[in-house]
Enzyme design. Structure first.
Site, PDB file in Angstrom:
ATOM      1  N   CYS A  17       0.837  -1.204   0.000  1.00 54.61           N
ATOM      2  CA  CYS A  17       0.000   0.000   0.000  1.00 54.61           C
ATOM      3  C   CYS A  17       0.868   1.249   0.000  1.00 54.61           C
ATOM      4  O   CYS A  17       2.091   1.167   0.088  1.00 54.61           O
ATOM      5  CB  CYS A  17      -0.941   0.019   1.207  1.00 54.61           C
ATOM      6  SG  CYS A  17      -0.099   0.287   2.771  1.00 54.61           S
ATOM      7  N   CYS A  20       3.405   1.830   2.709  1.00 55.05           N
ATOM      8  CA  CYS A  20       4.669   1.095   2.550  1.00 55.05           C
ATOM      9  C   CYS A  20       5.683   1.976   1.824  1.00 55.05           C
ATOM     10  O   CYS A  20       6.853   2.047   2.203  1.00 55.05           O
ATOM     11  CB  CYS A  20       4.451  -0.183   1.745  1.00 55.05           C
ATOM     12  SG  CYS A  20       3.369  -1.388   2.500  1.00 55.05           S
ATOM     13  N   ASP A 432       7.829  30.597 -29.865  1.00 58.52           N
ATOM     14  CA  ASP A 432       8.966  31.217 -30.532  1.00 58.52           C
ATOM     15  C   ASP A 432       8.737  30.999 -32.026  1.00 58.52           C
ATOM     16  O   ASP A 432       8.125  30.009 -32.420  1.00 58.52           O
ATOM     17  CB  ASP A 432      10.255  30.533 -30.079  1.00 58.52           C
ATOM     18  CG  ASP A 432      11.455  30.992 -30.875  1.00 58.52           C
ATOM     19  OD1 ASP A 432      11.680  32.206 -30.946  1.00 58.52           O
ATOM     20  OD2 ASP A 432      12.143  30.130 -31.445  1.00 58.52           O
ATOM     21  N   ASP A 635      12.722  26.232 -29.019  1.00 57.69           N
ATOM     22  CA  ASP A 635      13.625  25.189 -29.512  1.00 57.69           C
ATOM     23  C   ASP A 635      14.424  24.528 -28.404  1.00 57.69           C
ATOM     24  O   ASP A 635      15.170  23.590 -28.644  1.00 57.69           O
ATOM     25  CB  ASP A 635      14.551  25.726 -30.603  1.00 57.69           C
ATOM     26  CG  ASP A 635      15.518  26.786 -30.086  1.00 57.69           C
ATOM     27  OD1 ASP A 635      15.650  26.944 -28.866  1.00 57.69           O
ATOM     28  OD2 ASP A 635      16.146  27.461 -30.919  1.00 57.69           O
ATOM     29  N   ASP A 639      16.054  29.195 -26.182  1.00 54.58           N
ATOM     30  CA  ASP A 639      14.898  29.671 -25.428  1.00 54.58           C
ATOM     31  C   ASP A 639      14.820  29.113 -24.005  1.00 54.58           C
ATOM     32  O   ASP A 639      13.766  29.150 -23.381  1.00 54.58           O
ATOM     33  CB  ASP A 639      13.609  29.310 -26.177  1.00 54.58           C
ATOM     34  CG  ASP A 639      13.538  29.998 -27.527  1.00 54.58           C
ATOM     35  OD1 ASP A 639      13.829  31.205 -27.588  1.00 54.58           O
ATOM     36  OD2 ASP A 639      13.203  29.330 -28.516  1.00 54.58           O
TER      37      ASP A 639
END
Length: 738
Positions: A17, A20, A432, A635, A639
């Site tokens: 679970c 854990c 861009d 790109d 950027d």
């Protein structure tokens, strides 16, 4: 002193679970030398960063083992060995083994429990007593003992391990509930009271069935990851002095030359030396159309050669290949946690103790109200077994596993779980221009001559080309390529200076004249008259393309228009984004006229032109300051600041740059339709996470009070608990189908 930082991924067995996972994470994080740790319950993996000078990978594993869990030792984690492992044995055999073990445990538990169910219905009695107890009841006791203590041993063992550390998890609830019902039944049998052996046995049986379905459905959630691992080729044909030799991929070195025939998988990344062919790259990029490859073309491992023989020089092996980088990115995303998961983890950490307290309150309340010990006990057991921290723990990681897998299949890489949450409130997407909305391969479209000076087009090109060859900017490269094709020889330059976002200047070695190639800002900075330049920029006749002005001495003698063609899919993709309710914006360093020309073609209203790379991030900030939640698409290299500043950054990077890209989402293929798909998958995944958490919380909020109120039999409660976590995973799997 610098740390020797290392990362490892460990597969954990025995986690049942979310608590854990939380428990293992806490133990790892408090261990000296471990710098960071994230445990993914859905993937059953721990992703650990540690100081190798302080401890080893075995020490990391020991922390998990000491916490009561097992390590799956046979699974190698380097990409190189992963490929070999997958090819040799089908891969992810641990997941298959887990499904098989859960199914066998359920099957035997069901067989042993069946007589108890029949006894519930038909009240079968043999009529012959042993030690005052009916023979059939003795048989039931033996069968129930096998089910509760043998098939349920995994739950009791983990509950005991947790209790030693004064902790509790789902195993604690199951163990408490079933052992309480079992030992009470044991007492009841020898005291002539009604027993609840069938409840104890069927609780274990239903939970084992739930564990089987959970393992099976969670395995399906990791299907995309398995398919990625299976993509790699196992063997390759290497060119040697003695001829061609077939070897294992692991034996190939950088610089080796391999031969790939039609229909074969390309083993590793490289460059084509000989041959031409179409290559199916859909497994990496999600693009269905094959890509033409010829001499000097880049080529990637796991793609399929279709119709020609290729001779390839190997450039990348092992973890440096594109496939390996994709797998690594997907694994990192699946190991990370979305911010929304922190709430679920906190609740999971305190969930079990709260349920134990509620079960005790239920027992005390019912016993005080009815004075019926049996009824009070059974209702308390129902509270214990219906509570489900599993669903809470699976809600986020299961959806992230499926979402990242779906994205990888389409050539969209989500770098972390936070990507999905960031996409939920976005209002605007800003692109861009160069290389994003356009193809990024500008070409010289036109040469302008200033009539006030006696310069020919070839002389203007000679000056421009001599400057351009010293720059890596795409526009400069277009000019340099153009004069090379025209066979115009460049002249030597000195004092070369490139000004980012403006252009390049230098001095002619032969005549000592200062020369410039760049935009209007470069002319202004050098005190050169821009009247003619401004006329060219404002002219309706010369609207398309970016204008690079050529200056000789203190005069602008000409200009070159460099045009970058729009992507074929740009208009369609932007139209779909608008239909999704997003505003569209564009930023570019190009002139206002060029920007407006592109914006008009794509019907973009919000345009920012002549923006320097350093100013783009500030433009994103400005939009955010007026309340926009901004996605920036660029790109991924030039950027980077804008991608980081945006609420969600999408990098359209080349396959070689996958690991280096900024932003949260990387598109392996430069196709704007992938931006639409990325936003759609992000939104769908986060929507699924919210649905999962809603149902997980809702289930426990409704089920626990019903059990406390006495409306649920422990057997029904066990069935409901078993299938609540399965429903969360099944809901996550819907991401594949939408």
């Amino acid at each position: 002193m610098l740390m020797n930082r290392k990362k490892t991924m460990v597969t954990i067995s025995g986690m049942t679970c979310a608590s854990c996972a939380v428990s293992n994470e806490k133990e790892l994080l408090k261990t000296k030398g471990i710098l960071d740790a994230s445990v993914n319950f859905a993937a059953k993996k721990a992703f650990v960063e540690y100081d190798a000078d302080e401890l080893s990978e075995d020490d990391v594993k020991k922390v998990i083992k000491d916490n009561g869990y097992q390590i799956v030792e046979h699974e190698e984690h380097s990409i190189k060995h992963k490929h070999a492992m997958v090819m040799e044995n089908g891969g992810h055999e641990h997941a298959s083994e887990d499904i098989k073990n859960n199914w066998q445990a359920f099957l035997w538990s069901a067989v042993f429990s069946l007589p108890l169910v029949l006894e519930m219905v038909y009240q079968i009695r043999a009529g012959k007593n042993i030690l005052g107890i009916d023979q059939v009841m003795w048989l039931h006791l033996v069968l129930a003992t096998f089910v509760v203590l043998l098939f349920g041993w995994r739950f009791h063992r983990m509950a005991f391990m947790q209790a030693k550390k004064f902790r509790a998890n789902m195993d604690t609830l199951i163990s408490l509930g079933t052992l309480t019902a079992y030992f009470f039944s044991l007492w009841a049998i020898f005291n002539g009271r009604e027993s609840y052996l069938e409840s104890a046995a069927l609780i274990i049986t239903f939970i084992l069935l739930g564990k089987y379905f959970e393992a099976k459905s969670t395995g399906q959630a990791g299907e995309a990851m398995r398919k990625l691992l299976e993509l790699g080729a196992k063997r390759a044909r290497v060119v040697t002095e003695a001829g061609e030799k077939e070897v294992l991929v692991d034996e190939i070195k950088v610089g080796d030359v391999i031969v790939v025939k039609p229909g074969e998988k390309i083993p590793l990344d490289g460059i084509v030396l000989e041959g031409e062919s179409n290559v199916d790259e859909s497994m990496l990029t999600g693009e269905s159309l094959p890509v033409e490859k010829k001499k000097f073309s880049s080529i990637f491992g796991a793609t399929v050669n279709q119709d020609g023989v290729l001779k390839i020089k190997v450039m990348q092996i092992g973890e440096q290949t594109v496939l390996a980088q994709i797998i690594k990115t997907v694994e990192q995303a699946q190991s990370s946690k979305a911010p929304i998961q922190k709430l679920a983890d906190k609740i999971s950490g305190i969930f079990v103790p709260i349920v134990i307290v509620l079960a005790a309150i239920s027992f005390i309340g019912w016993y005080g109200f009815s004075a019926d010990f049996t009824k009070a006990l059974i209702n308390a057991v129902a509270v214990l077994v219906i509570a489900c921290p599993c669903a809470l723990g699976l809600a986020t990681p299961a959806a992230i596993m499926v979402g990242t897998g779906r994205g990888a299949k389409q050539g969209i890489l989500f770098k972390n779980g936070e990507s999905f949450e960031r996409a939920k409130d976005i209002s605007m997407i800003v692109f861009d221009k160069t290389g994003t909305l356009t193809k990024g391969r500008p070409e010289v479209e036109r040469v302008f001559v200033n009539p006030g000076f006696n310069f020919s087009k070839d002389k203007i090109l000679k000056i421009a080309g001599s400057l351009a060859k010293h720059s890596e900017h795409p526009l400069s490269k277009a000019v340099a390529d153009y004069i090379h094709k025209k066979n115009i020889a460049p002249v030597d330059m000195k004092n070369i200076k490139e000004e980012r976002g403006k252009g390049i200047s230098a001095v002619c070695e032969e005549h000592g004249t200062k020369l410039l190639l760049g935009n209007r800002k470069l002319l202004e900075d050098n005190k050169i008259d821009t009247t003619w330049a401004q006329d060219i920029l404002e002219s309706e006749e010369f609207q398309s393309g970016t204008k690079l002005f050529v200056a000789h001495g203190n005069e602008t003698v000409g200009a070159i228009a460099v045009a970058d063609e729009l992507r074929n899919e740009a208009k369609e993709a932007l139209g779909k984004l608008k239909k999704m309710g997003l505003k569209i914006g564009m930023m570019t360093g190009d002139s206002k006229k060029t920007a407006e020309h592109i914006a008009k073609a794509l019907e973009i209203k919000d345009v920012r032109a002549e923006v320097l790379p350093s100013e783009k991030a500030n433009e994103i900030k400005r939009l955010q300051s007026i309340g926009e939640k901004v996605v920036f698409v660029g790109d991924g290299i030039n950027d980077a600041p804008s991608l980081v500043q945006a609420d969600l950054g999408i990098a359209m990077g080349s396959a070689q740059d996958i690991a280096k890209e900024a932003g949260q989402i990387i598109l392996v293929h430069n196709n704007l339709k992938k931006v639409v798909e990325a936003v759609a998958v992000s939104r769908l995944t986060f929507k699924t996470i919210r649905q999962n958490l809603f149902w997980a919380f809702g289930y426990n909020v409704v089920a626990i009070p019903l059990a406390m109120a006495g409306f649920l039999n422990p057997i029904i409660a066990a069935g409901a608990m078993a299938f609540s976590s399965v429903s969360v995973v099944l809901n996550s799997l819907r991401i594949y189908r939408k």
